[in-house]
Design a protein around this motif. Sequence first.
Motif, PDB file in Angstrom:
ATOM      1  N   GLN A 135       2.625   4.090  -8.589  1.00  0.00           N
ATOM      2  CA  GLN A 135       1.531   4.607  -8.374  1.00  0.00           C
ATOM      3  C   GLN A 135       0.184   3.591  -8.900  1.00  0.00           C
ATOM      4  N   VAL A 193       0.327   0.946  -1.037  1.00  0.00           N
ATOM      5  CA  VAL A 193       0.092   2.047  -0.056  1.00  0.00           C
ATOM      6  C   VAL A 193      -0.619   1.600   1.549  1.00  0.00           C
ATOM      7  N   GLN A 250       1.228   2.483   4.872  1.00  0.00           N
ATOM      8  CA  GLN A 250       0.405   3.082   5.886  1.00  0.00           C
ATOM      9  C   GLN A 250       0.506   2.334   7.298  1.00  0.00           C
ATOM     10  N   TYR A 305       3.680   9.649   3.731  1.00  0.00           N
ATOM     11  CA  TYR A 305       3.951   9.988   2.405  1.00  0.00           C
ATOM     12  C   TYR A 305       4.959  11.129   2.326  1.00  0.00           C
ATOM     13  N   ASP A 306       5.842  11.043   1.213  1.00  0.00           N
ATOM     14  CA  ASP A 306       7.162  11.791   1.301  1.00  0.00           C
ATOM     15  C   ASP A 306       6.984  12.735  -0.289  1.00  0.00           C
ATOM     16  N   ARG A 307       6.944  11.825  -1.161  1.00  0.00           N
ATOM     17  CA  ARG A 307       6.842  12.749  -2.436  1.00  0.00           C
ATOM     18  C   ARG A 307       6.466  11.728  -3.701  1.00  0.00           C
ATOM     19  N   ALA A 308       6.240  12.023  -4.731  1.00  0.00           N
ATOM     20  CA  ALA A 308       5.871  11.302  -6.047  1.00  0.00           C
ATOM     21  C   ALA A 308       7.023  11.643  -7.045  1.00  0.00           C
ATOM     22  N   HIS A 326       5.422   6.424  -5.852  1.00  0.00           N
ATOM     23  CA  HIS A 326       5.041   7.316  -4.545  1.00  0.00           C
ATOM     24  C   HIS A 326       6.177   6.770  -3.582  1.00  0.00           C
ATOM     25  N   TYR A 327       6.679   7.652  -2.809  1.00  0.00           N
ATOM     26  CA  TYR A 327       7.665   7.364  -1.576  1.00  0.00           C
ATOM     27  C   TYR A 327       7.035   7.524  -0.237  1.00  0.00           C
ATOM     28  N   PHE A 328       7.249   6.850   0.503  1.00  0.00           N
ATOM     29  CA  PHE A 328       6.729   6.900   1.925  1.00  0.00           C
ATOM     30  C   PHE A 328       7.965   6.719   2.794  1.00  0.00           C
TER      31      PHE A 328
END
Length: 288
Positions: A114, A120, A124, A130-133, A280-282
């Motif tokens: 984070q 990030v 992108q 973006y999936d979840r934090a 954060h997960y992507f």
Amino acid sequence: MSSYQVVPMVYNSKEQINAIILLEQQCKQLDSVHLKADLDHISQKDGDHALLCYRDGTLVGLLSWYASDTVTGNINAIVHPQYRRQGVFSNLLKRAILDMKPQGINQLSYRVPQGLSPGVHTAQSLRAIYDRAEYSMQLVNEALEVTEPPELTLSVAKDEDMEFMVTCSSQAFGDSEEWTRNYFMQTNEPSRVNYIAWQDQTPVGLVRINSINATTAFIHNFCISPDYQGRKIKRTALRILVNLLREQSYTDIRLSVVTENERALNLYRSVGFEVNSEYHYFSGNLNM
């Protein structure tokens, strides 16, 4: 201009380990976010896969990955701030993909601390979504004593407990039983121990421990069968587990929780866990 050299990490190479520690320190000094190479995971035999990127003999980047199931590669990477946007990560990722494809992996999950905007932007740019934090939590206080005799017991799972494990985990996390069974088979390493929670000789829950090293244990896949939820079983099981891990000389006990799961977050805090970082997960695929 000097080119980058990407090489696989040798898990027990003192030279590489020292270079990784130095890279972490350099990132910490130059970044507002503390990047971690997950050295505990990559410096052990049969641990996570790791690739190192050198320029002129200096380590400038690292990418590690592991398969949590048969199709998804989970990626963690750090790049020296002075070498970002210069192709370090893309070189590492291209090499990692070459290693992943023969294993049938076709999805990627990028972990970004984070507050790390370059991470990030990179995710992108790879068209990852973006999936979840998740919060990373660590036990900072002793677990409360469990009333004797405990209303619940924990025991190491046996082969005959597999079907219960699959059903319990599938119902709790919403995954198919086929996926869950493959996941358990994929993560059946010697470092993991599965515990079954029992009440009146009935299996009611599951929790898994990943032994990172002699003093660090990571709690995951903690779930209670739907028929037994809401009976304070989970808090009791967690207290018993923490006491058990303490008895086994683990001094660093960790877990992670989705940031939006207030109920689980409050539960873990009630037993002595506190948030120490956020990730954060992507989600993306192998097509770059």
